[in-house]
Design a protein around this motif. Structure first.
Motif, PDB file in Angstrom:
ATOM      1  N   LYS A 220       0.809  -1.220   0.000  1.00 36.40           N
ATOM      2  CA  LYS A 220       0.000   0.000   0.000  1.00 36.40           C
ATOM      3  C   LYS A 220       0.841   1.267   0.000  1.00 36.40           C
ATOM      4  O   LYS A 220       0.500   2.261  -0.662  1.00 36.40           O
ATOM      5  N   THR A 221       1.967   1.235   0.718  1.00 37.04           N
ATOM      6  CA  THR A 221       2.749   2.470   0.914  1.00 37.04           C
ATOM      7  C   THR A 221       4.156   2.401   0.339  1.00 37.04           C
ATOM      8  O   THR A 221       4.831   3.433   0.260  1.00 37.04           O
ATOM      9  N   GLY A 222       4.608   1.177  -0.012  1.00 32.51           N
ATOM     10  CA  GLY A 222       5.980   1.005  -0.487  1.00 32.51           C
ATOM     11  C   GLY A 222       6.988   0.951   0.643  1.00 32.51           C
ATOM     12  O   GLY A 222       8.202   0.921   0.405  1.00 32.51           O
ATOM     13  N   MET A 223       6.477   0.918   1.897  1.00 34.15           N
ATOM     14  CA  MET A 223       7.350   0.886   3.067  1.00 34.15           C
ATOM     15  C   MET A 223       6.821  -0.101   4.111  1.00 34.15           C
ATOM     16  O   MET A 223       5.621  -0.397   4.136  1.00 34.15           O
ATOM     17  N   THR A 224       7.727  -0.597   4.949  1.00 33.08           N
ATOM     18  CA  THR A 224       7.314  -1.413   6.090  1.00 33.08           C
ATOM     19  C   THR A 224       6.698  -0.486   7.144  1.00 33.08           C
ATOM     20  O   THR A 224       6.892   0.733   7.100  1.00 33.08           O
ATOM     21  N   PRO A 225       5.933  -1.031   8.102  1.00 36.35           N
ATOM     22  CA  PRO A 225       5.251  -0.170   9.074  1.00 36.35           C
ATOM     23  C   PRO A 225       6.162   0.800   9.830  1.00 36.35           C
ATOM     24  O   PRO A 225       5.805   1.973   9.993  1.00 36.35           O
ATOM     25  N   VAL A 226       7.317   0.339  10.303  1.00 31.29           N
ATOM     26  CA  VAL A 226       8.209   1.245  11.041  1.00 31.29           C
ATOM     27  C   VAL A 226       8.666   2.388  10.144  1.00 31.29           C
ATOM     28  O   VAL A 226       8.640   3.568  10.537  1.00 31.29           O
ATOM     29  N   ARG A 227       9.101   2.065   8.918  1.00 31.80           N
ATOM     30  CA  ARG A 227       9.571   3.109   7.999  1.00 31.80           C
ATOM     31  C   ARG A 227       8.425   4.049   7.611  1.00 31.80           C
ATOM     32  O   ARG A 227       8.611   5.265   7.492  1.00 31.80           O
ATOM     33  N   TYR A 228       7.256   3.483   7.398  1.00 29.80           N
ATOM     34  CA  TYR A 228       6.085   4.283   7.031  1.00 29.80           C
ATOM     35  C   TYR A 228       5.722   5.255   8.155  1.00 29.80           C
ATOM     36  O   TYR A 228       5.552   6.465   7.920  1.00 29.80           O
ATOM     37  N   LEU A 229       5.631   4.764   9.381  1.00 28.97           N
ATOM     38  CA  LEU A 229       5.283   5.626  10.508  1.00 28.97           C
ATOM     39  C   LEU A 229       6.351   6.682  10.747  1.00 28.97           C
ATOM     40  O   LEU A 229       6.050   7.820  11.108  1.00 28.97           O
ATOM     41  N   ASP A 230       7.597   6.305  10.508  1.00 25.40           N
ATOM     42  CA  ASP A 230       8.682   7.277  10.654  1.00 25.40           C
ATOM     43  C   ASP A 230       8.560   8.374   9.594  1.00 25.40           C
ATOM     44  O   ASP A 230       8.800   9.557   9.868  1.00 25.40           O
ATOM     45  N   SER A 231       8.173   7.989   8.385  1.00 29.63           N
ATOM     46  CA  SER A 231       8.021   8.976   7.310  1.00 29.63           C
ATOM     47  C   SER A 231       6.896   9.967   7.608  1.00 29.63           C
ATOM     48  O   SER A 231       6.904  11.096   7.120  1.00 29.63           O
ATOM     49  N   LEU A 232       5.932   9.545   8.435  1.00 28.55           N
ATOM     50  CA  LEU A 232       4.820  10.417   8.815  1.00 28.55           C
ATOM     51  C   LEU A 232       5.163  11.296  10.014  1.00 28.55           C
ATOM     52  O   LEU A 232       4.349  12.138  10.427  1.00 28.55           O
ATOM     53  N   GLY A 233       6.348  11.063  10.592  1.00 26.93           N
ATOM     54  CA  GLY A 233       6.741  11.820  11.765  1.00 26.93           C
ATOM     55  C   GLY A 233       6.083  11.342  13.040  1.00 26.93           C
ATOM     56  O   GLY A 233       6.086  12.055  14.052  1.00 26.93           O
ATOM     57  N   LEU A 234       5.531  10.136  13.016  1.00 28.58           N
ATOM     58  CA  LEU A 234       4.801   9.650  14.191  1.00 28.58           C
ATOM     59  C   LEU A 234       5.722   9.098  15.272  1.00 28.58           C
ATOM     60  O   LEU A 234       5.414   9.168  16.455  1.00 28.58           O
ATOM     61  N   LEU A 235       6.873   8.536  14.898  1.00 31.03           N
ATOM     62  CA  LEU A 235       7.731   7.887  15.889  1.00 31.03           C
ATOM     63  C   LEU A 235       8.497   8.905  16.731  1.00 31.03           C
ATOM     64  O   LEU A 235       9.035   9.882  16.214  1.00 31.03           O
ATOM     65  N   GLY A 236       8.551   8.644  18.031  1.00 32.43           N
ATOM     66  CA  GLY A 236       9.271   9.531  18.940  1.00 32.43           C
ATOM     67  C   GLY A 236       9.296   8.943  20.338  1.00 32.43           C
ATOM     68  O   GLY A 236       8.743   7.865  20.581  1.00 32.43           O
ATOM     69  N   PRO A 237       9.922   9.623  21.296  1.00 32.86           N
ATOM     70  CA  PRO A 237      10.031   9.096  22.660  1.00 32.86           C
ATOM     71  C   PRO A 237       8.700   9.020  23.397  1.00 32.86           C
ATOM     72  O   PRO A 237       8.635   8.449  24.496  1.00 32.86           O
ATOM     73  N   ASP A 238       7.641   9.571  22.804  1.00 38.95           N
ATOM     74  CA  ASP A 238       6.311   9.496  23.408  1.00 38.95           C
ATOM     75  C   ASP A 238       5.499   8.316  22.875  1.00 38.95           C
ATOM     76  O   ASP A 238       4.313   8.185  23.194  1.00 38.95           O
ATOM     77  N   VAL A 239       6.111   7.446  22.086  1.00 36.12           N
ATOM     78  CA  VAL A 239       5.390   6.331  21.450  1.00 36.12           C
ATOM     79  C   VAL A 239       5.644   5.012  22.176  1.00 36.12           C
ATOM     80  O   VAL A 239       6.793   4.665  22.473  1.00 36.12           O
ATOM     81  N   ILE A 240       4.556   4.286  22.444  1.00 39.73           N
ATOM     82  CA  ILE A 240       4.618   2.915  22.953  1.00 39.73           C
ATOM     83  C   ILE A 240       4.183   2.014  21.810  1.00 39.73           C
ATOM     84  O   ILE A 240       3.026   2.041  21.382  1.00 39.73           O
ATOM     85  N   ALA A 241       5.128   1.226  21.290  1.00 40.23           N
ATOM     86  CA  ALA A 241       4.880   0.381  20.122  1.00 40.23           C
ATOM     87  C   ALA A 241       4.708  -1.069  20.555  1.00 40.23           C
ATOM     88  O   ALA A 241       5.656  -1.697  21.025  1.00 40.23           O
TER      89      ALA A 241
END
Length: 387
Positions: free
Chosen positions: A212-233
């Motif tokens: 769907k996105t051409g990326m794995t979930p971690v890379r996709y979420l990182d590209s959206l700026g979602l990943l950070g120290p406030d995230v519980i994965a």
């Protein structure tokens, strides 16, 4: 009101000690013989250990314990769980959460990070229980706009308390669109909330995200700026080395759920890569419908054994996995807890050294991780109060 607690004659780091707790914290680990408190426990024959922090669960799914067993995740969700959940109301969620809270306390857990529905019911029960929790405001694409607006308003109006936090919980990349994910991140960060999300739980999730996105979930979420120290994965089973480096660099906390991953056939957590990355790893039980219990001690043993399956008996030691289940989880949510130390929050369990499963006791931590069960727990203490 005096809320002090004195724990006499308890084994701590191989020595008998008298511990004094006041205002929810350990104020002395070697109190004077004549010390007094509002409540006194004579802990002769008991040892004190940190209590558990369950960093990923769905509390009210106790209602589905034993329901739809032995099926892969997506079949289980689409054909069993989601149709069942459509029939649940607020009273059902209250009952399911009540069962969960009773089970968690009885097995030594004083905190849980939840993601579910009708959260007012769970919040009310947490307040009455004396334990801690982070309650997720779940966001998914199938929620009508009115409900999403209502949830956003709750996040903006909510004030965290000493024992109760609110998080923003976009469910996953397969139930939340790009817009939903970005809106969730914006909502959380504008209001100082943690973000709680499932990531790369199954190979199917990764494959579909790539298509769907051409990326794995971690890379996709990182590209959206979602990943950070406030995230519980939660989960992060199918994550490669580069992705682990991304998670570590962004300061993401990973909640490893070994029993659920095994039961749903999701795969083996990549312990070698995860540990080498330096990412903060914690433990969660997931929900009772995929576990089928909320026993964090069982998660510790399962994780430690599963790590060693490929041949490295030294991978994930008992002290290390205990830290995942206690201190790492506490610190991920900003709690100064997870170890028995002066000044730390008084969250602890007292275990019975006379229990056959604790004998002989060559090594207390080893016994607690590999040999014990919840029958060894005599007291559960949260915020300096016996639950």
């Amino acid at each position: 009101m005096d809320n002090s607690l004195l724990i006499k004659n308890v084994l701590l780091d191989g020595e008998k000690k008298t511990l004094l707790c006041r205002d929810g914290r350990f104020v002395s680990l070697d109190a004077a013989p004549g010390a007094e408190a509002a409540r006194v426990i004579d802990a002769e024959g008991l040892a004190i250990l940190p209590a558990f922090y369950n960093t990923h669960t769905h509390a009210a799914m106790t209602l589905m314990r034993g329901y739809g067993d032995d099926r892969p995740l997506h079949e289980w969700l689409e054909q069993w769980v989601w149709p069942y959940e459509d029939s649940l109301g607020a009273k059902d969620i209250r009952r399911g959460s009540e069962i969960a809270i009773r089970e968690m306390i009885s097995t030594g857990t004083v905190f849980f990070n939840d993601m579910y529905f009708f959260i007012d019911e769970t919040i009310d029960l947490v307040k009455a229980s004396g334990m801690r929790a982070a309650i997720g405001v779940t966001l998914m694409d199938n929620h009508p706009k009115a409900l999403r607006d209502e949830k956003s308003a709750l996040v903006r109006a909510w004030k965290d308390s000493e024992r109760l936090l609110l998080t923003v919980a976009p469910h996953s990349v397969y139930t939340a669109s790009k817009d939903t994910l970005q809106e969730a991140a914006k909502l959380a960060r504008e209001n100082g909330r943690k973000i709680h999300i499932h990531i790369s739980e199954t190979a199917k999730e990764v494959k579909e995200c790539l298509a769907k996105t051409g990326m794995t979930p971690v890379r996709y979420l990182d590209s959206l700026g979602l990943l950070g120290p406030d995230v519980i994965a939660a989960h992060c089973v199918h994550v490669d080395k580069e992705e682990w480096d991304i998670l570590a660099e962004r300061g993401v906390t990973v909640s490893h759920c070994p029993c659920s991953n095994m039961k749903l056939g999701s795969g083996r957590f990549p312990y070698e890569l995860a540990i080498a990355s330096g990412a903060r790893i914690t433990l969660g039980t997931d929900g009772c419908s995929s576990n089928n219990n909320l026993d964090m001690r069982e998660e510790m043993k399962t994780a430690a054994l599963l790590a060693k399956v490929t041949g490295d008996a030294a991978l994930l030691s008992a002290p290390q996995v205990l830290k995942w289940a206690t201190r790492n989880g506490a610190e991920a949510f900003g709690y100064d807890a997870g170890e028995i130390a002066r000044g730390r929050l008084a969250d602890a369990i007292l275990v019975d050294l006379g229990n056959p499963k604790m004998n002989p006791c060559h090594n207390l931590i080893s016994n607690w991780v590999y040999a014990a069960d919840s029958s060894c727990i005599k007291y559960v203490i949260c915020n300096g109060k016996v639950l």
